[in-house]
Scaffold this motif. Structure first.
Motif, PDB file in Angstrom:
ATOM      1  N   MET A   1       0.845  -1.200   0.000  1.00  0.00           N
ATOM      2  CA  MET A   1       0.000   0.000   0.000  1.00  0.00           C
ATOM      3  C   MET A   1       0.884   1.255   0.000  1.00  0.00           C
ATOM      4  O   MET A   1       1.791   1.368   0.812  1.00  0.00           O
ATOM      5  CB  MET A   1      -0.888  -0.008   1.245  1.00  0.00           C
ATOM      6  N   HIS A   2       0.613   2.168  -0.925  1.00  0.00           N
ATOM      7  CA  HIS A   2       1.421   3.382  -0.995  1.00  0.00           C
ATOM      8  C   HIS A   2       1.131   4.303   0.179  1.00  0.00           C
ATOM      9  O   HIS A   2       0.026   4.340   0.704  1.00  0.00           O
ATOM     10  CB  HIS A   2       1.135   4.125  -2.293  1.00  0.00           C
ATOM     11  N   ASN A   4       0.433   7.816   1.918  1.00  0.00           N
ATOM     12  CA  ASN A   4      -0.117   9.115   1.542  1.00  0.00           C
ATOM     13  C   ASN A   4       0.007  10.072   2.720  1.00  0.00           C
ATOM     14  O   ASN A   4       0.426   9.684   3.816  1.00  0.00           O
ATOM     15  CB  ASN A   4      -1.566   8.988   1.031  1.00  0.00           C
ATOM     16  N   ILE A  67      -0.268  -5.384  10.675  1.00  0.00           N
ATOM     17  CA  ILE A  67      -1.030  -4.840   9.537  1.00  0.00           C
ATOM     18  C   ILE A  67      -1.596  -3.492   9.989  1.00  0.00           C
ATOM     19  O   ILE A  67      -2.522  -3.428  10.786  1.00  0.00           O
ATOM     20  CB  ILE A  67      -2.177  -5.789   9.107  1.00  0.00           C
ATOM     21  N   ASP A  69      -3.480  -0.527   8.706  1.00  0.00           N
ATOM     22  CA  ASP A  69      -4.240   0.064   7.604  1.00  0.00           C
ATOM     23  C   ASP A  69      -4.971   1.315   8.079  1.00  0.00           C
ATOM     24  O   ASP A  69      -4.766   1.773   9.201  1.00  0.00           O
ATOM     25  CB  ASP A  69      -5.191  -0.967   6.974  1.00  0.00           C
ATOM     26  N   GLU A  70      -5.830   1.861   7.207  1.00  0.00           N
ATOM     27  CA  GLU A  70      -6.483   3.127   7.557  1.00  0.00           C
ATOM     28  C   GLU A  70      -7.450   3.001   8.732  1.00  0.00           C
ATOM     29  O   GLU A  70      -7.609   3.953   9.492  1.00  0.00           O
ATOM     30  CB  GLU A  70      -7.165   3.738   6.334  1.00  0.00           C
ATOM     31  N   LEU A  71      -8.060   1.816   8.909  1.00  0.00           N
ATOM     32  CA  LEU A  71      -8.965   1.633  10.053  1.00  0.00           C
ATOM     33  C   LEU A  71      -8.159   1.606  11.356  1.00  0.00           C
ATOM     34  O   LEU A  71      -8.581   2.192  12.359  1.00  0.00           O
ATOM     35  CB  LEU A  71      -9.787   0.342   9.878  1.00  0.00           C
ATOM     36  N   ARG A  74      -7.230   5.103  12.232  1.00  0.00           N
ATOM     37  CA  ARG A  74      -8.399   5.819  12.745  1.00  0.00           C
ATOM     38  C   ARG A  74      -8.645   5.459  14.218  1.00  0.00           C
ATOM     39  O   ARG A  74      -8.902   6.328  15.053  1.00  0.00           O
ATOM     40  CB  ARG A  74      -9.610   5.434  11.884  1.00  0.00           C
TER      41      ARG A  74
END
Lengths: 133, 66
Positions: A1-2, A4, A67, A69-71, A74
């Motif tokens: 995943m890039h 950002n 892992i 990730d965006e979740l 958040r």
């Protein structure tokens, strides 16, 4: 995943091992001084162990999960904001609680204790939210 | 916001785990999106739509309360 611009700048996963290492060393240091293997002044032990605990907790809080990730990010932000509110509430409430106990066991809470309580609250919120996501 | 990820997965015979690996998130994140507990970012929505070879609008749909 890039990556950002919204990504949190967190430490790589292997820093968790470093954090646990520092934590274990702090505990070991306390144990060795209590058992008088290392003859050190009580205040020095207190300062070093508090710093060790704080550094290890900070590293744990700022280290990525396997892992991430965006979740997860958040949830992490929610936990950070909750722990900040908890810290403020803690500082407001504790003097009143200590009044009830007439300068009892809660009266001498320093900055380190507040920060450790905030970190513990952060981990409870973070891992419970992570489990129930 | 509702979505058709579960249906699209079934059509493509994909598990949550395989979709998660393909777009670089955890299986729990896919589960949360499917159950409408989490609304993904535009980047993630685009990645999901790319896997299913459909537009984002075909997979994600706004509801009355949105």
């Amino acid at each position: 995943m890039h990556k950002n611009h919204q990504d949190l700048r967190l430490l790589p996963v292997h820093f968790k091992k470093v954090a646990f290492g520092i934590f274990i060393l702090s505990v070991l240091f306390i144990v060795l001084t209590i058992s008088k293997v290392i003859p050190v002044d009580k205040d020095i032990v207190k300062t070093i162990s508090k710093t060790g605990f704080l550094v290890s907790l900070l590293l744990l809080a700022l280290t990525k999960n396997k892992i991430e990730d965006e979740l997860t990010s958040r949830i992490r932000l929610k936990a950070f904001s909750s722990s900040f509110v908890f810290g403020v509430a803690y500082v407001i409430v504790v003097p009143f609680v200590s009044l009830l106990f007439k300068d009892g066991f809660l009266s001498d809470k320093g900055v380190t204790e507040v920060l450790i309580a905030m970190f513990l609250f952060y981990f409870i919120i973070f891992y419970s939210m992570l489990k129930n996501r | 916001m509702k979505n058709t990820i579960k249906i699209e997965r079934a059509i493509k015979n994909m598990t949550q785990e395989s979709l998660a690996i393909e777009i670089g998130v955890s299986r729990q994140t896919i589960n949360s999106i499917e159950k409408n507990r989490y609304i993904p970012s535009i980047v993630l929505a685009l990645k999901i739509s790319k896997v299913f070879e459909k537009s984002v609008n075909e997979i994600f749909e706004l509801e009355e309360e949105d």
